[in-house]
Design a protein around this motif. Sequence first.
Motif, mmCIF file in Angstrom:
data_model
loop_
_atom_site.group_PDB
_atom_site.id
_atom_site.type_symbol
_atom_site.label_atom_id
_atom_site.label_comp_id
_atom_site.label_asym_id
_atom_site.label_seq_id
_atom_site.Cartn_x
_atom_site.Cartn_y
_atom_site.Cartn_z
ATOM 1 N N ASP A 19 2.971 7.886 -1.244
ATOM 2 C CA ASP A 19 2.659 9.477 -0.391
ATOM 3 C C ASP A 19 1.730 9.730 -0.312
ATOM 4 O OD1 ASP A 19 2.567 11.964 0.267
ATOM 5 O OD2 ASP A 19 4.996 12.095 -0.210
ATOM 6 N N ARG A 20 0.815 9.634 0.895
ATOM 7 C CA ARG A 20 -0.571 9.266 0.891
ATOM 8 C C ARG A 20 -0.874 10.467 0.490
ATOM 9 N NH1 ARG A 20 -4.736 6.758 3.023
ATOM 10 N NH2 ARG A 20 -2.940 5.437 4.039
ATOM 11 N N GLY A 21 -0.071 12.452 1.209
ATOM 12 C CA GLY A 21 -0.710 13.816 1.118
ATOM 13 C C GLY A 21 -0.044 13.685 -1.152
ATOM 14 N N LEU A 22 0.301 13.511 -1.438
ATOM 15 C CA LEU A 22 0.700 13.611 -2.555
ATOM 16 C C LEU A 22 0.154 13.215 -4.172
ATOM 17 C CD1 LEU A 22 4.323 13.443 -3.564
ATOM 18 C CD2 LEU A 22 3.479 16.256 -3.500
ATOM 19 N N CYS A 23 -0.997 11.845 -3.279
ATOM 20 C CA CYS A 23 -1.676 11.202 -3.509
ATOM 21 C C CYS A 23 -3.267 12.203 -4.147
ATOM 22 C CB CYS A 23 -2.239 10.347 -3.595
ATOM 23 S SG CYS A 23 -1.008 8.241 -4.011
ATOM 24 N N GLY A 24 -3.422 12.753 -3.324
ATOM 25 C CA GLY A 24 -4.357 13.784 -3.992
ATOM 26 C C GLY A 24 -6.401 12.714 -3.722
ATOM 27 N N GLN A 25 -6.861 13.138 -4.470
ATOM 28 C CA GLN A 25 -8.342 13.354 -4.484
ATOM 29 C C GLN A 25 -8.105 11.774 -4.689
ATOM 30 O OE1 GLN A 25 -10.791 16.265 -6.044
ATOM 31 N NE2 GLN A 25 -11.085 16.949 -4.832
ATOM 32 N N ARG A 26 -6.940 11.564 -5.716
ATOM 33 C CA ARG A 26 -7.943 9.775 -5.913
ATOM 34 C C ARG A 26 -7.098 8.957 -4.967
ATOM 35 N NH1 ARG A 26 -6.615 9.068 -11.302
ATOM 36 N NH2 ARG A 26 -5.654 10.925 -12.822
ATOM 37 N N GLY A 27 -6.480 9.387 -4.733
ATOM 38 C CA GLY A 27 -6.608 7.762 -2.730
ATOM 39 C C GLY A 27 -5.386 7.096 -3.134
ATOM 40 N N LEU A 28 -4.764 6.689 -1.731
ATOM 41 C CA LEU A 28 -3.497 5.820 -2.313
ATOM 42 C C LEU A 28 -4.234 4.446 -3.004
ATOM 43 C CD1 LEU A 28 -0.276 5.240 -1.169
ATOM 44 C CD2 LEU A 28 -1.848 4.342 0.490
ATOM 45 N N GLU A 29 -4.835 4.343 -2.800
ATOM 46 C CA GLU A 29 -4.923 2.467 -3.340
ATOM 47 C C GLU A 29 -5.296 2.667 -5.006
ATOM 48 O OE1 GLU A 29 -7.848 0.464 -1.549
ATOM 49 O OE2 GLU A 29 -7.375 1.672 0.486
ATOM 50 N N GLU A 30 -5.918 3.668 -4.917
ATOM 51 C CA GLU A 30 -6.568 3.980 -6.649
ATOM 52 C C GLU A 30 -4.589 4.457 -7.792
ATOM 53 O OE1 GLU A 30 -8.332 6.943 -10.207
ATOM 54 O OE2 GLU A 30 -8.606 6.911 -8.119
ATOM 55 N N VAL A 31 -3.828 5.195 -6.988
ATOM 56 C CA VAL A 31 -2.848 5.525 -7.257
ATOM 57 C C VAL A 31 -1.986 4.759 -7.476
ATOM 58 C CG1 VAL A 31 -0.895 6.605 -7.233
ATOM 59 C CG2 VAL A 31 -3.084 7.496 -6.779
ATOM 60 N N VAL A 32 -1.559 3.189 -6.413
ATOM 61 C CA VAL A 32 -1.513 2.147 -6.233
ATOM 62 C C VAL A 32 -1.657 1.136 -7.452
ATOM 63 C CG1 VAL A 32 -0.390 0.110 -5.761
ATOM 64 C CG2 VAL A 32 -0.288 2.068 -3.843
ATOM 65 N N SER A 33 -2.691 1.202 -8.039
ATOM 66 C CA SER A 33 -3.310 0.123 -8.839
ATOM 67 C C SER A 33 -3.265 0.974 -10.407
ATOM 68 C CB SER A 33 -4.809 0.374 -8.811
ATOM 69 O OG SER A 33 -5.355 -0.769 -7.040
ATOM 70 N N LEU A 34 -3.446 2.148 -10.457
ATOM 71 C CA LEU A 34 -3.320 2.665 -11.796
ATOM 72 C C LEU A 34 -1.595 2.498 -12.217
ATOM 73 C CD1 LEU A 34 -5.211 5.717 -11.767
ATOM 74 C CD2 LEU A 34 -5.309 3.885 -12.997
ATOM 75 N N ALA A 35 -0.688 2.882 -11.354
ATOM 76 C CA ALA A 35 0.648 2.644 -10.849
ATOM 77 C C ALA A 35 1.364 1.503 -11.849
ATOM 78 C CB ALA A 35 1.660 3.130 -10.081
ATOM 79 N N VAL A 36 0.578 -0.069 -11.247
ATOM 80 C CA VAL A 36 1.205 -2.007 -11.593
ATOM 81 C C VAL A 36 0.722 -1.355 -12.851
ATOM 82 C CG1 VAL A 36 0.794 -4.061 -10.535
ATOM 83 C CG2 VAL A 36 1.077 -1.764 -9.028
ATOM 84 N N LYS A 37 -0.458 -0.842 -12.718
ATOM 85 C CA LYS A 37 -1.486 -0.965 -14.586
ATOM 86 C C LYS A 37 -0.559 -0.424 -15.388
ATOM 87 C CE LYS A 37 -6.035 -1.369 -13.381
ATOM 88 N NZ LYS A 37 -7.826 -0.993 -13.363
ATOM 89 N N GLY A 38 0.830 0.108 -15.516
ATOM 90 C CA GLY A 38 1.719 1.135 -16.129
ATOM 91 C C GLY A 38 3.020 0.928 -16.344
ATOM 92 N N GLY A 39 2.477 -0.596 -15.121
ATOM 93 C CA GLY A 39 4.343 -1.267 -15.503
ATOM 94 C C GLY A 39 5.352 -1.130 -13.778
ATOM 95 N N ALA A 40 5.297 -0.675 -12.895
ATOM 96 C CA ALA A 40 5.654 -1.091 -11.417
ATOM 97 C C ALA A 40 5.003 -1.493 -10.751
ATOM 98 C CB ALA A 40 4.875 0.042 -10.361
ATOM 99 N N ALA A 41 6.614 -2.694 -10.927
ATOM 100 C CA ALA A 41 7.164 -3.870 -10.620
ATOM 101 C C ALA A 41 6.892 -4.361 -8.767
ATOM 102 C CB ALA A 41 8.291 -4.454 -11.333
ATOM 103 N N TRP A 42 7.443 -3.064 -8.282
ATOM 104 C CA TRP A 42 7.217 -3.382 -6.702
ATOM 105 C C TRP A 42 6.562 -1.516 -5.979
ATOM 106 C CZ3 TRP A 42 10.942 -6.426 -4.120
ATOM 107 C CH2 TRP A 42 11.630 -7.191 -4.661
#
Length: 229
Positions: A19-42
């Motif tokens: 959800d781009r709006g919820l990502c705020g100043q971090r931005g979508l790509e940074e949030v996705v990268s961090l989530a995957v580093k944290g274990g998101a598999a999909w």
Amino acid sequence: MDSPAPLQRRTEGLYLVTDRGLCGQRGLEEVVSLAVKGGAAWVQLREKDLPTRPFVEEASRLKKILAPLGVPLIINDRLDVVLASKADGIHIGQEDMPYEIARRLLGPKAIIGLSVETWEDVEQAQSLDVDYLGISPVFATPTKTDTKGPWGLEGVSRIRAFSRHPLVAIGGISRANAAAVILAGSDCIAVVSAICAAPDPRRAAEDLCREISAAQEQQKRAGQHCNRP
């Protein structure tokens, strides 16, 4: 140059829906990268208002991030974006592209998920070779306002007892109830705000993954206990 990691095909673990709006100043790509580093598999890229060209460009950037890690990129609804970005699959709702057409256009290797909002949806999906069913929503949530009433944990258990497909539960899921959803029968939990709106997306993903792993271990122990002579 290292080869890309094998694509994760088992539908289990943590599934991030963006959800781009919820990502705020971090931005979508940074949030996705961090989530995957944290274990998101999909990862599912969901963009309801983005025009086609920037949607494809965003999908292509995420594909470059995720492909070397073996993490599938799923596109919500837009088959044209899947094809243009070479994403790994599509998630469709009951009023989106019919499954049979999506499969014919994307081919047998594409991942196709299908939302189920009513029991009739579950029954009709039984004859389809979808890769997973998205149980939507499990709990009431402001990020999914165009769906029927919540399934609840009893609904998840009922679908698990009936369906032959892997199950991905979404809607109102957080660290507090993730384990209960897995124990009810879901193979995977999908979250939006629990990661996108988190102060630390990587830690949020790690916490969710721990809850999932603990519930899966509990299921395993229960199964071993039941199988004892």
